[in-house]
Design an enzyme around this catalytic site. Structure first.
Site, PDB file in Angstrom:
ATOM      1  N   LYS A 198      50.905 -21.803  27.906  1.00 56.23           N
ATOM      2  CA  LYS A 198      51.219 -20.570  26.602  1.00 56.23           C
ATOM      3  C   LYS A 198      52.494 -20.864  26.344  1.00 56.23           C
ATOM      4  O   LYS A 198      53.114 -19.557  26.764  1.00 56.23           O
ATOM      5  CB  LYS A 198      50.119 -20.508  25.944  1.00 56.23           C
ATOM      6  N   GLU A 272      52.046  -9.754  35.768  1.00 60.64           N
ATOM      7  CA  GLU A 272      53.407  -9.879  35.889  1.00 60.64           C
ATOM      8  C   GLU A 272      53.629  -8.839  34.243  1.00 60.64           C
ATOM      9  O   GLU A 272      54.376  -9.640  33.584  1.00 60.64           O
ATOM     10  CB  GLU A 272      54.357 -10.799  36.099  1.00 60.64           C
ATOM     11  N   CYS A 306      62.267  -7.916  33.141  1.00 56.72           N
ATOM     12  CA  CYS A 306      61.133  -7.354  33.367  1.00 56.72           C
ATOM     13  C   CYS A 306      61.650  -6.566  34.455  1.00 56.72           C
ATOM     14  O   CYS A 306      61.426  -5.460  34.788  1.00 56.72           O
ATOM     15  CB  CYS A 306      60.270  -8.050  33.665  1.00 56.72           C
ATOM     16  N   GLU A 406      58.645   0.942  29.066  1.00 59.23           N
ATOM     17  CA  GLU A 406      60.048  -0.355  28.811  1.00 59.23           C
ATOM     18  C   GLU A 406      60.558  -0.533  27.757  1.00 59.23           C
ATOM     19  O   GLU A 406      59.954  -1.067  26.692  1.00 59.23           O
ATOM     20  CB  GLU A 406      59.014  -1.390  29.700  1.00 59.23           C
TER      21      GLU A 406
HETATM   22  P1  NAP Z   1      53.615 -10.049  24.948  1.00 61.76           P
HETATM   23  O1  NAP Z   1      53.337 -10.222  23.433  1.00 61.76           O
HETATM   24  O2  NAP Z   1      52.948  -9.141  25.937  1.00 61.76           O
HETATM   25  O3  NAP Z   1      53.788 -11.963  25.098  1.00 61.76           O
HETATM   26  C1  NAP Z   1      54.482 -12.530  25.820  1.00 61.76           C
HETATM   27  C2  NAP Z   1      53.019 -13.131  25.923  1.00 61.76           C
HETATM   28  O4  NAP Z   1      51.511 -13.520  25.476  1.00 61.76           O
HETATM   29  C3  NAP Z   1      53.588 -14.703  24.945  1.00 61.76           C
HETATM   30  O5  NAP Z   1      53.836 -16.100  25.191  1.00 61.76           O
HETATM   31  C4  NAP Z   1      52.228 -14.005  23.631  1.00 61.76           C
HETATM   32  O6  NAP Z   1      52.261 -14.625  23.013  1.00 61.76           O
HETATM   33  C5  NAP Z   1      51.477 -14.195  24.725  1.00 61.76           C
HETATM   34  N1  NAP Z   1      50.321 -13.056  23.854  1.00 61.76           N
HETATM   35  C6  NAP Z   1      50.611 -12.497  23.203  1.00 61.76           C
HETATM   36  N2  NAP Z   1      49.344 -11.584  22.862  1.00 61.76           N
HETATM   37  C7  NAP Z   1      48.409 -12.230  23.537  1.00 61.76           C
HETATM   38  C8  NAP Z   1      46.564 -11.833  23.386  1.00 61.76           C
HETATM   39  N3  NAP Z   1      45.909 -11.053  22.884  1.00 61.76           N
HETATM   40  N4  NAP Z   1      46.168 -12.340  24.356  1.00 61.76           N
HETATM   41  C9  NAP Z   1      47.384 -13.206  25.601  1.00 61.76           C
HETATM   42  N5  NAP Z   1      48.347 -14.130  25.341  1.00 61.76           N
HETATM   43  C10 NAP Z   1      48.923 -13.172  24.115  1.00 61.76           C
HETATM   44  O7  NAP Z   1      54.915  -9.235  25.009  1.00 61.76           O
HETATM   45  P2  NAP Z   1      55.689  -9.732  23.988  1.00 61.76           P
HETATM   46  O8  NAP Z   1      55.322  -8.841  22.354  1.00 61.76           O
HETATM   47  O9  NAP Z   1      57.041 -10.699  23.362  1.00 61.76           O
HETATM   48  O10 NAP Z   1      57.348  -8.610  23.780  1.00 61.76           O
HETATM   49  C11 NAP Z   1      56.947  -7.583  23.999  1.00 61.76           C
HETATM   50  C12 NAP Z   1      57.288  -6.054  25.101  1.00 61.76           C
HETATM   51  O11 NAP Z   1      56.770  -6.629  25.986  1.00 61.76           O
HETATM   52  C13 NAP Z   1      58.890  -6.321  25.319  1.00 61.76           C
HETATM   53  O12 NAP Z   1      58.975  -5.388  24.417  1.00 61.76           O
HETATM   54  C14 NAP Z   1      58.688  -5.500  26.743  1.00 61.76           C
HETATM   55  O13 NAP Z   1      58.824  -4.396  27.344  1.00 61.76           O
HETATM   56  C15 NAP Z   1      57.755  -6.529  27.021  1.00 61.76           C
HETATM   57  N6  NAP Z   1      57.300  -7.775  28.097  1.00 61.76           N
HETATM   58  C16 NAP Z   1      58.050  -8.082  29.362  1.00 61.76           C
HETATM   59  C17 NAP Z   1      58.241  -9.221  29.863  1.00 61.76           C
HETATM   60  C18 NAP Z   1      58.221  -9.316  31.812  1.00 61.76           C
HETATM   61  O14 NAP Z   1      59.131 -10.091  32.439  1.00 61.76           O
HETATM   62  N7  NAP Z   1      57.020  -8.854  31.976  1.00 61.76           N
HETATM   63  C19 NAP Z   1      58.442 -10.248  29.099  1.00 61.76           C
HETATM   64  C20 NAP Z   1      58.357 -10.843  27.264  1.00 61.76           C
HETATM   65  C21 NAP Z   1      58.085  -9.305  27.169  1.00 61.76           C
HETATM   66  P3  NAP Z   1      52.985 -14.495  21.644  1.00 61.76           P
HETATM   67  O15 NAP Z   1      54.441 -14.902  21.632  1.00 61.76           O
HETATM   68  O16 NAP Z   1      52.924 -15.852  20.717  1.00 61.76           O
HETATM   69  O17 NAP Z   1      53.631 -12.921  20.867  1.00 61.76           O
END
Ligand code: NAP
Ligand code: MG
Length: 503
Positions: A198, A272, A306, A406
């Site tokens: 996904k 991660e 990250c 973060e």
């Molecule tokens: P996120 O919500 O954690 O999204 C990561 C992935 O999880 C996406 O594919 C997302 O789908 C999916 N997802 C969302 N809600 C979920 C749920 N309840 N159960 C399972 N999967 C789910 O991250 P984001 O909102 O895009 O970014 C928010 C913050 O996360 C950033 O500002 C950053 O701090 C952190 N982040 C960290 C990393 C890293 O490499 N560690 C990467 C991205 C973001 P959708 O895209 O449809 O929401």
């Protein structure tokens, strides 16, 4: 003075973007059951690039069933490790043949400079698949000497088999869309698992392009399934009882949700979850190297890494000088859409991410931090995109949100330290533990600090160095498990012990 050139999407890129976008389930390209789609945006101007299927629970169900069938009864399990390796290698070749198209898709969808996608994302992706193509034939068990009492004239032979987990759900973020898919898929396939992937809603395009290559590479139907959609699709995958393991990269908040969702069938998980990584600079460091290194540590990929070096810890003797050097470098970073040849930094991935980062900047200011440079969005041509200026904060305290949370944008906080002990203590003073860098010419200091830090990766006189062979993952709230290298096999295989009595 040189003028910037603007790369226009190639015919291949444009043809792909204009073609109907489909999920990949059981080897077929299909619409979402609901027939719904959502818009994919170019974050440099927020123009709509195309529509992609809005997969949801029922599509995840179909994808899991397809992966289950491929794993439980399909031809996949009958392939030898060498045959699996060849398919993964072939996939790498097919990506390499389309490297420019993938790079352009990454830039249009994510915003990153095309030069970065060309030099980093795509070659690392290809290399990653090739590493795991080679590793497929090096996965093995062991023989174990048993000491159990045995009847005269008989003894026991004990061996282990390292078997795949089964069906693996993989949920990936938007910061390195194709590379994150490769980090997840390479090891899973090498170890013989079947997958439902996904991608992030902000950046589904490179995964959908990849979806078109599995059949050509020779993978049997259903071994890899790709479902684009929102968080509810990710949640359905994390909960699904037909899934044996979930691998997730993203926010700590969703990481907690994944842990809860895994409880239903006690599926295995690897997480991660990002970090708040320190760049620790000692007075004896090569300051020119350190300044450009710590600047790259935070500003590379618009700060959306990250392991971004989002906290500069600087020995007090050189604090002023280093902060000035980093601020000068930040000033020179050219903000521009990723398709412009002079872009050093593109837009953030989305308006939502831009708002999140700007809110952190406001919070830093209101908590009393000093903005040394940046802190705004650029005007002019870039107003319609998701740009944020490289930002450096000084005068911070450990309890500020900008120091503890973060941000995932081009924002770095700087603070001084007096000695090694304080550097290590401050370095460890967040809930995260993903990575750190140490900048020094004193080998003893480097070793001491590397051992003292609670972090999954410590770089010395470098930052953001990745290799398919080098394990990566977090301590503390940065997650469970390791990706890359042979260590990633731990979370994609399970051990079966076989004990044979020999009469
Ligand atoms: P996120 O919500 O954690 O999204 C990561 C992935 O999880 C996406 O594919 C997302 O789908 C999916 N997802 C969302 N809600 C979920 C749920 N309840 N159960 C399972 N999967 C789910 O991250 P984001 O909102 O895009 O970014 C928010 C913050 O996360 C950033 O500002 C950053 O701090 C952190 N982040 C960290 C990393 C890293 O490499 N560690 C990467 C991205 C973001 P959708 O895209 O449809 O929401
Ligand atoms: Mg996009």
């Amino acid at each position: 003075m040189t003028t910037a050139t603007i790369t226009q999407p190639s015919t291949a890129t444009q043809t792909f973007i204009n073609s109907p976008q489909k999920l990949l389930i059981d080897g077929k390209r299909v619409d979402a059951v609901s027939g719904e789609t959502f818009e994919v945006l170019d974050p440099s101007n927020n123009n709509v690039l195309c529509q992609v299927p809005k997969g949801a629970k029922e599509d995840i169900d179909r994808a899991v069933q397809s992966a289950r069938k491929a794993f439980d009864t399909g031809p996949w399990r009958k392939l030898t490790a060498s045959e699996r390796g060849k398919l993964i290698w072939k996939l790498a070749d097919l990506i390499e043949e389309r490297a420019e198209e993938f790079a352009q898709l990454e830039t249009l969808d994510n915003g990153k400079p095309l030069a970065v996608a060309r030099a980093a994302d795509i070659p690392l992706t290809i290399d990653h698949f090739r590493y795991y193509a080679g590793l497929a034939t090096k996965i093995h068990g062991e023989t174990i000497d048993l000491s159990v009492p045995y009847a005269p004239d008989s003894h026991f032979f004990d061996f282990t088999l390292r078997e795949p987990m089964g069906v693996v759900g993989q949920i990936i973020p938007w910061n390195f869309p194709l590379l994150m898919a490769a980090w997840k898929l390479g090891v899973a396939l090498a170890a013989g698992n079947c997958v439902v992937l996904k991608p992030a809603e902000q950046t589904p395009l490179s995964a959908l392009r990849l979806a078109g290559l599995f059949a050509d590479a020779g993978f049997p139907d259903g071994v890899v399934n790709i479902v684009t959609g929102f968080g509810d699709a990710g949640a359905a995958l994390a909960e699904h009882h037909g899934v044996n393991k979930v691998a997730f990269t993203g926010s700590t908040k969703v990481g907690h949700e994944i842990v809860k969702a895994s409880a239903g069938n006690l599926k295995r998980i690897s997480l991660e979850l990002g970090g708040k990584s320190p760049s620790i600079v000692f007075a004896d460091a090569d300051l020119e190297l350190a300044a450009s290194g710590v600047s790259g540590a935070i500003f590379f990929n618009q700060g959306q890494c990250c392991c971004a070096g989002s906290r500069m810890l600087i020995h007090k003797k050189i604090y002023q000088e280093l902060v000035e050097r980093v601020s000068d470098l930040a000033k020179k970073i050219k903000l521009a859409p990723g398709m412009h040849s002079d872009s050093d930094m593109g837009p953030l991935v989305s308006t939502e991410q831009q708002d999140r980062v700007l809110n952190y900047i406001r919070s830093g200011v209101s908590e009393g931090a000093q903005t040394l440079i940046g802190g705004n969005t650029p005007g002019g041509d870039m107003e319609g995109g998701c740009f944020v200026e490289p930002t450096v904060f000084g005068n911070i305290t450990q309890d500020m949100k900008i120091v503890q949370e973060e941000i995932f944008g081009p924002v770095v906080v700087a603070s001084p330290f007096e000695d090694i002990e304080e550097a290590i203590a401050k370095g460890n003073d967040t809930a995260f533990g993903l990575a750190a860098s140490v900048w020094t010419n004193d080998i003893n200091k480097a070793h001491k600090v590397a051992r003292g830090l609670q972090a999954g990766t410590v770089w010395v006189n470098c930052h953001n160095i990745f290799d398919a062979a080098a394990p990566f993952g977090g301590y503390k709230k940065s997650g469970y498990g390791r990706e890359m290298g042979i260590h990633a096999l731990e979370s994609y295989t399970q051990i079966k012990n076989v004990i044979i009595q020999i009469h």
